[in-house]
Design an enzyme around this catalytic site. Structure first.
Site, PDB file in Angstrom:
ATOM      1  CE  LYS A   1      -9.263  22.864   2.142  1.00 34.40           C
ATOM      2  NZ  LYS A   1      -9.250  22.178   3.456  1.00 34.40           N
TER       3      LYS A   1
ATOM      4  CB  CYS B   1     -24.006  14.190   2.933  1.00 36.08           C
ATOM      5  SG  CYS B   1     -23.327  12.754   2.120  1.00 36.08           S
TER       6      CYS B   1
ATOM      7  CD  GLU C   1     -26.100  18.883   6.371  1.00 39.54           C
ATOM      8  OE1 GLU C   1     -25.424  19.907   6.179  1.00 39.54           O
ATOM      9  OE2 GLU C   1     -25.953  17.833   5.718  1.00 39.54           O
TER      10      GLU C   1
ATOM     11  CD  GLU D   1     -22.279  14.997  -5.145  1.00 39.63           C
ATOM     12  OE1 GLU D   1     -23.267  14.920  -4.389  1.00 39.63           O
ATOM     13  OE2 GLU D   1     -22.268  14.534  -6.290  1.00 39.63           O
TER      14      GLU D   1
HETATM   15  P1  NAD Z   1     -17.411  22.471   4.963  1.00 41.30           P
HETATM   16  O1  NAD Z   1     -18.227  23.062   3.867  1.00 41.30           O
HETATM   17  O2  NAD Z   1     -17.223  23.257   6.189  1.00 41.30           O
HETATM   18  O3  NAD Z   1     -15.926  22.161   4.426  1.00 41.30           O
HETATM   19  C1  NAD Z   1     -15.685  21.308   3.328  1.00 41.30           C
HETATM   20  C2  NAD Z   1     -14.309  21.619   2.760  1.00 41.30           C
HETATM   21  O4  NAD Z   1     -14.314  22.938   2.208  1.00 41.30           O
HETATM   22  C3  NAD Z   1     -13.178  21.599   3.777  1.00 41.30           C
HETATM   23  O5  NAD Z   1     -12.042  21.012   3.201  1.00 41.30           O
HETATM   24  C4  NAD Z   1     -12.958  23.069   4.042  1.00 41.30           C
HETATM   25  O6  NAD Z   1     -11.661  23.377   4.486  1.00 41.30           O
HETATM   26  C5  NAD Z   1     -13.196  23.672   2.678  1.00 41.30           C
HETATM   27  N1  NAD Z   1     -13.535  25.100   2.659  1.00 41.30           N
HETATM   28  C6  NAD Z   1     -14.096  25.834   3.644  1.00 41.30           C
HETATM   29  N2  NAD Z   1     -14.233  27.119   3.253  1.00 41.30           N
HETATM   30  C7  NAD Z   1     -13.768  27.202   1.984  1.00 41.30           C
HETATM   31  C8  NAD Z   1     -13.655  28.265   1.041  1.00 41.30           C
HETATM   32  N3  NAD Z   1     -14.058  29.493   1.311  1.00 41.30           N
HETATM   33  N4  NAD Z   1     -13.138  27.984  -0.167  1.00 41.30           N
HETATM   34  C9  NAD Z   1     -12.738  26.733  -0.479  1.00 41.30           C
HETATM   35  N5  NAD Z   1     -12.812  25.705   0.371  1.00 41.30           N
HETATM   36  C10 NAD Z   1     -13.323  25.924   1.599  1.00 41.30           C
HETATM   37  O7  NAD Z   1     -18.033  21.040   5.267  1.00 41.30           O
HETATM   38  P2  NAD Z   1     -17.598  19.983   6.390  1.00 41.30           P
HETATM   39  O8  NAD Z   1     -18.019  20.509   7.713  1.00 41.30           O
HETATM   40  O9  NAD Z   1     -16.195  19.554   6.196  1.00 41.30           O
HETATM   41  O10 NAD Z   1     -18.522  18.730   5.990  1.00 41.30           O
HETATM   42  C11 NAD Z   1     -19.849  18.620   6.365  1.00 41.30           C
HETATM   43  C12 NAD Z   1     -20.773  19.065   5.248  1.00 41.30           C
HETATM   44  O11 NAD Z   1     -20.502  18.338   4.069  1.00 41.30           O
HETATM   45  C13 NAD Z   1     -22.241  18.790   5.534  1.00 41.30           C
HETATM   46  O12 NAD Z   1     -23.033  19.875   5.100  1.00 41.30           O
HETATM   47  C14 NAD Z   1     -22.546  17.557   4.695  1.00 41.30           C
HETATM   48  O13 NAD Z   1     -23.890  17.381   4.359  1.00 41.30           O
HETATM   49  C15 NAD Z   1     -21.696  17.806   3.507  1.00 41.30           C
HETATM   50  N6  NAD Z   1     -21.433  16.551   2.805  1.00 41.30           N
HETATM   51  C16 NAD Z   1     -22.040  16.337   1.597  1.00 41.30           C
HETATM   52  C17 NAD Z   1     -21.844  15.145   0.914  1.00 41.30           C
HETATM   53  C18 NAD Z   1     -22.498  14.896  -0.428  1.00 41.30           C
HETATM   54  O14 NAD Z   1     -21.972  14.106  -1.185  1.00 41.30           O
HETATM   55  N7  NAD Z   1     -23.612  15.521  -0.756  1.00 41.30           N
HETATM   56  C19 NAD Z   1     -21.022  14.168   1.468  1.00 41.30           C
HETATM   57  C20 NAD Z   1     -20.420  14.410   2.703  1.00 41.30           C
HETATM   58  C21 NAD Z   1     -20.623  15.613   3.350  1.00 41.30           C
END
Ligand code: NAD
Ligand code: MN
Length: 493
Positions: A174, A283, A384, A249
């Site tokens: 997803k 990230c 962040e 992650e």
């Molecule tokens: P997010 O946590 O809002 O969403 C990530 C994914 O989770 C999306 O596909 C979203 O639809 C899904 N999601 C949201 N709520 C959910 C739930 N209750 N259950 C299951 N899935 C759910 O993050 P984002 O805004 O898409 O991305 C930015 C974040 O990602 C930042 O915090 C960034 O640091 C982190 N990030 C981390 C890494 C790493 O490898 N450490 C890499 C890239 C981004």
């Protein structure tokens, strides 16, 4: 405008919900990149059912045969690299040079998988007893749920898909709703490369609906998630209830330290790229710059000049440095942090406002922003921000620089600029991050090395390289007794 459909059992399908959502271009919000099904739990259930069925055949395919498909995927991706990169810039906003890099990371990950399939090592060990041999083998687990963020629309999905599938698992992915098109394009490539139907399935939709359905499905054995720490905690909690394997992650608050003896020109290039590349939406983005006192004022002057010269615009133009934020709400959130920084008493030396000149008026652009005299306790030094906002902190010496560097709940990446070999080694030892760069910016992971962070950045797993395969496989320990008699292990005699 393209109509996308879920990809289930090798077929394109509308959602049972009958609903859709739009994927728009953040540099030009009037442009719709595609319309996607807004799926529900029924769609997800169907995808898991076919993935479960496909697993029985797929797990029996030899590793080298599976890796041959990964190689074909790489070949098609190479042929389509420019097309994929342009699609990515349109759906996510980052500049074309960077989306080419993102696509290349996916290609490299595919090629790594194509080799891994022929060197899938286990251990052989001596036995305590004669006429007995011992070994370990690694096996797939079953159907995985892969949940990805929007900032690396190809690289992050491929970091999960390749090791997951090569190991013999099947998957339902997803993607984030801001950037679903790249995963759609990838699924098509896998099919062209000959991946059997049902092995990889794509279900588009929101986190609270499709995401939650993944976490709660009894036939999903593991969840691999990249995203924010808040959602990550939720995922760990739900997976814990049914003992699903779960790799997380999460966020970062990465710091670049510049010591007084450093090559300042090099450190300047590093922080420009680390803080403002991908408009700060990585990230691993450099969110804090920690300068040793003797070079503090000089370095800030150098930095301000260069930051003000960065060119903002539509990332499809080759000469643009900084694209838009991914959405209006992200831009509001960034601007909110700028207000917090000012209120908390940090001094803003440049930026701090929306950028709406010319064509940029059509998208979510924000001026690259620098705050100086930031104290470690301020919110802009702790949280962040995920945008083009850099917080600069002053350290009186090496020890204070490292203590500021580590003064965060996150632990993803750190960069230390120095020409002093001893201090560089000391910094490597002391940094509380999963990734440490010496004389290079906080960003720039290579696909064949472990990637991930300490503290609130994750739960101890590492994607990338051989360690990704540890996430997606189960260890089986095998004892073969060829003595022909009952031999008791030492523990039993
Ligand atoms: P997010 O946590 O809002 O969403 C990530 C994914 O989770 C999306 O596909 C979203 O639809 C899904 N999601 C949201 N709520 C959910 C739930 N209750 N259950 C299951 N899935 C759910 O993050 P984002 O805004 O898409 O991305 C930015 C974040 O990602 C930042 O915090 C960034 O640091 C982190 N990030 C981390 C890494 C790493 O490898 N450490 C890499 C890239 C981004
Ligand atoms: Mn989009």
């Amino acid at each position: 405008m393209k109509q996308y459909k879920n990809f289930i059992d090798g077929k394109l399908m509308d959602s049972k919900s009958g609903r859709t959502f739009e994927n728009r271009n953040p540099a030009n919000w009037g442009e719709i990149v595609g319309v996607f099904p807004k799926s529900n739990v029924e769609d997800l259930n169907m995808a898991v059912e076919v993935a479960k069925k496909a697993y029985q055949k797929w797990r029996a395919v030899p590793w080298p045969a599976r890796s041959e498909i990964m190689r074909k995927v790489a070949e098609i991706m190479i042929a389509k690299k420019e097309e994929l990169s342009q699609l990515m810039t349109r759906e996510m906003g980052k500049v074309i040079k960077e989306t080419r890099g993102d696509t290349q990371e996916g290609i490299d990950t595919a090629l790594y998988a194509s080799i891994e399939g022929r060197k899938h090592y286990g251990y052989t060990l001596p036995s305590e007893l004669p006429n007995k041999s011992c070994k370990t083998i690694r096996e797939p687990l079953g159907v995985w749920g892969l949940i990805t963020p929007w900032n690396f629309p190809i690289a992050i999905p491929t970091w999960k898909i390749f090791p997951c599938l090569l190991s013999g698992n099947t998957a339902v992915i997803k993607p984030a709703t801001y950037t679903p098109a790249c995963v759609g394009a990838l699924a098509q490539i896998f099919q062209e490369a000959g991946l059997p139907a049902g092995v990889l399935n794509v279900v588009y939709g929101g986190g609270s609906e499709v995401g939650e359905a993944i976490l709660n499905h009894p036939d999903i054995v593991g969840v691999s998630f990249t995203g924010s720490s808040d959602i990550g905690k939720r995922i760990g909690e739900v997976c814990g209830k049914t003992l699903k394997r779960c790799s997380l992650e999460l966020g970062g608050k990465n710091g670049q330290v510049v010591l007084k003896d450093a090559n300042l020109e090099l450190a300047l290039e590093g922080v420009l790229w680390g803080a403002f590349g991908t408009t700060g939406q990585r990230c691993t983005a450099t969110s804090r710059l920690i300068l040793e006192a003797p070079i503090y004022d000089k370095f800030i002057d150098m930095l301000k000049v260069r930051v003000e010269a960065l060119k903002l615009g539509n990332g499809l133009n080759e000469d643009i440095d900084v694209g838009p934020l991914v959405s209006e709400s992200q831009r509001e959130s960034i601007h909110g942090y700028v207000e917090i920084g000012k209120k908390d008493g940090a001094r803003m030396v440049t930026g701090g406002e929306l950028y709406e000149q010319g064509e940029c008026e059509k998208g979510w652009f924000y001026k690259p922003t620098i705050f100086v005299d930031v104290l470690p306790t301020m919110r802009i030094a702790q949280e962040e921000i995920f945008g083009p906002v850099l917080s600069v902190l002053k350290a009186k010496d090496f020890n204070e620089a490292i203590s500021i560097l580590n003064n965060t709940i996150y632990g993803l990446s750190s960069a230390i600029y120095t020409c002093d070999l001893n201090l560089a080694h000391k910094a490597i030892e002391l940094a509380e991050t999963g990734i440490v760069y010496i004389n290079a910016p906080t960003i720039g992971a290579e696909c064949h090395l472990p990637f991930g962070g300490m503290k609130n950045t994750g739960n101890g797993h590492r994607e990338g390289g051989w360690t990704a395969y540890e996430i997606f496989t189960e260890i089986k320990t095998v004892y073969i007794d060829y003595s022909g008699s009952l031999q008791k292990a030492q523990i039993d005699t």
